[in-house]
Design a protein around this motif. Structure first.
Motif, PDB file in Angstrom:
ATOM      1  N   GLU A   1       0.835  -1.183   0.050  1.00 16.14           N
ATOM      2  CA  GLU A   1       0.019   0.071  -0.004  1.00 16.14           C
ATOM      3  C   GLU A   1       0.834   1.289   0.039  1.00 16.14           C
ATOM      4  O   GLU A   1       0.697   2.222  -0.622  1.00 16.14           O
ATOM      5  CB  GLU A   1      -1.090   0.031   1.283  1.00 16.14           C
TER       6      GLU A   1
ATOM      7  N   ARG B   1       0.880   4.197  -2.906  1.00 15.85           N
ATOM      8  CA  ARG B   1       0.609   5.392  -2.516  1.00 15.85           C
ATOM      9  C   ARG B   1       1.996   6.368  -2.978  1.00 15.85           C
ATOM     10  O   ARG B   1       1.521   7.550  -3.819  1.00 15.85           O
ATOM     11  CB  ARG B   1       0.595   5.770  -0.961  1.00 15.85           C
ATOM     12  N   ARG B   2       2.918   6.026  -2.852  1.00 15.87           N
ATOM     13  CA  ARG B   2       4.148   6.578  -3.610  1.00 15.87           C
ATOM     14  C   ARG B   2       3.981   6.646  -5.060  1.00 15.87           C
ATOM     15  O   ARG B   2       4.537   7.944  -5.367  1.00 15.87           O
ATOM     16  CB  ARG B   2       5.427   5.988  -3.094  1.00 15.87           C
TER      17      ARG B   2
ATOM     18  N   ARG C   1      -6.288   5.455  -3.494  1.00 20.36           N
ATOM     19  CA  ARG C   1      -6.668   4.179  -2.755  1.00 20.36           C
ATOM     20  C   ARG C   1      -7.705   3.231  -3.296  1.00 20.36           C
ATOM     21  O   ARG C   1      -7.832   2.036  -3.275  1.00 20.36           O
ATOM     22  CB  ARG C   1      -7.314   4.778  -1.341  1.00 20.36           C
TER      23      ARG C   1
ATOM     24  N   TRP D   1      -6.505   0.309  -5.276  1.00 21.63           N
ATOM     25  CA  TRP D   1      -5.589  -0.753  -4.687  1.00 21.63           C
ATOM     26  C   TRP D   1      -6.055  -2.044  -4.920  1.00 21.63           C
ATOM     27  O   TRP D   1      -5.235  -2.977  -4.820  1.00 21.63           O
ATOM     28  CB  TRP D   1      -5.350  -0.399  -3.318  1.00 21.63           C
TER      29      TRP D   1
END
Length: 146
Positions: A101, A105-106, A111, A114
């Motif tokens: 996760e 995100r990076r 989200r 995902w």
């Protein structure tokens, strides 16, 4: 960076597979996305009946079957193909899930993407580039073919 590179490579590979099957009517009519854990037994049987039909001139489609509702010409009762396995449903250790996760995100994946089964649902994995023909065929399902 290794996991992000792997995810990008998987996104490219999935898109190549989708384009390959979308490019030919015969292949398109033998292709289905199957989400074993995400489909009900009835939906799974419905898709398996369609993809395994012996006569490809029946129940033809002009688009990729990305979910059970895309199967053309609803028919009667589906054949029972056995109980679907539930081997992959969120059984990863919490620390591994947290690492993945963080990587998503990076690299800029929202989200909401995902848990998408088509990696390119997160535009960041392909540098934000998806063709219009790809957009019309891609949804949140994994690629399975027969």
């Amino acid at each position: 960076e290794t996991i992000a590179s792997w995810a990008r490579a998987q996104a490219r590979h999935q898109m190549q597979a989708l384009h390959f099957f979308a490019s030919d009517a015969r292949l398109r009519n033998r292709f289905a996305v199957i989400d074993v854990e995400g489909m009900s037994q009835s939906q799974l049987n419905h898709v398996l009946d369609w993809v395994s039909r012996s006569d490809l001139t029946k129940r033809r489609t002009s688009k990729l079957v990305m979910k059970a509702g895309d199967v053309p010409n609803e028919h009667g009762r589906s054949t029972f193909h056995g109980a679907a396995p539930d081997a992959n449903s969120f059984r990863h250790p919490p620390d591994v899930k947290h690492i993945v996760e963080g990587i998503l995100r990076r690299v800029g994946c929202p989200r909401s993407t995902w848990d998408a089964l088509i990696y390119s649902k997160c535009n960041a994995l392909e540098g934000g580039r998806r063709s219009s023909s790809t957009r019309s065929h891609v949804s949140q399902h994994t690629v399975a073919k027969r």
